[in-house]
Design an enzyme around this catalytic site. Structure first.
Site, PDB file in Angstrom:
ATOM      1  N   SER A 131       0.807  -1.226   0.000  1.00  0.00           N
ATOM      2  CA  SER A 131       0.000   0.000   0.000  1.00  0.00           C
ATOM      3  C   SER A 131       0.841   1.277   0.000  1.00  0.00           C
ATOM      4  O   SER A 131       0.312   2.354  -0.281  1.00  0.00           O
ATOM      5  CB  SER A 131      -0.940   0.016   1.214  1.00  0.00           C
ATOM      6  N   LYS A 174       0.683   4.604   7.030  1.00  0.00           N
ATOM      7  CA  LYS A 174       0.175   5.450   5.954  1.00  0.00           C
ATOM      8  C   LYS A 174       0.807   6.844   6.084  1.00  0.00           C
ATOM      9  O   LYS A 174       1.509   7.147   7.045  1.00  0.00           O
ATOM     10  CB  LYS A 174      -1.356   5.588   6.014  1.00  0.00           C
TER      11      LYS A 174
END
Length: 209
Positions: free
Chosen positions: A30, A85
């Site tokens: 990701s 993230k």
């Protein structure tokens, strides 16, 4: 004496892991191409530590979360899991995604680090329900952050599960201390040869941005 030394070592190790630094392994793609599966990171847990007084803030290397910081945090829908993230929306920001482009408070955000698996469509409409293409606008509440992965078409982030609470932050990703490619086609399946041929030497001690 041996027992006492072992106890002290264990206590120090637990203190460091709890309050200062922790190792973390990238399990998914990701955050590609910035962070790869098999990258091993050191996460600075001290940099966002709480401070009680202005003197502490002045003397200690404590920082505030900035836009673009890569954070390790508890997954809001399952706090037992850790996610990594990039902080995109700060408290009070209005975040919107139009044709895959992020806008903060109405202005396009410069993001040289992002990766797309699929090119943006020619033009997205108001009826486009794919959050990878169009999202918001939403306003980030106080004490929360809007988190997104660099690999925008393959990231389960705030577009899917909402805002990340400040108290869920575990630390800031500092640098890659080790990187190991698990499965390399055509390489030996085990032993010393595989060990050396699957190390990503160019990523060792690489600082994370």
């Amino acid at each position: 004496e041996y027992f006492e030394s072992i106890c002290v070592a264990v206590i120090l190790a637990l203190f460091v892991r709890t309050f200062i630094v922790q190792a973390f392994k990238i399990p998914t793609g990701s955050m590609e191409n910035n962070l790869l599966i098999g990258d091993h990171l050191l996460v600075n847990k001290f940099v966002f530590g709480p401070t009680a007084t202005g003197l502490e803030r002045a003397l200690l290397p404590i920082d505030t979360i900035k836009r673009g910081d890569i954070l390790v945090f508890k997954y809001p829908e399952d706090p037992e899991r850790d996610f990594i993230k990039r902080a995109i929306g700060l408290p009070g920001d209005t975040v919107e995604l139009k044709n895959k482009k992020v806008y903060i408070n109405g202005k396009p955000l410069d993001e040289p680090y992002i990766r797309y698996l699929f090119p943006p469509p020619g033009e997205s409409s108001d009826q486009d329900l794919d959050v990878r293409v169009r999202y918001g606008p939403v306003t980030v509440p106080a004490g929360h952050y809007f988190m997104m992965g660099d690999n925008r078409d393959n990231s389960e982030d705030s577009r899917y599960w909402g805002f990340m609470p400040r108290e869920y932050v575990k630390g800031k990703a500092d640098f890659i201390y080790w990187s190991f490619e698990d499965d390399v086609e055509g390489q030996p399946s085990g032993g010393i040869a595989r060990f050396f041929t699957t190390i990503r030497w160019n990523r060792l001690l690489h600082q994370i941005h």
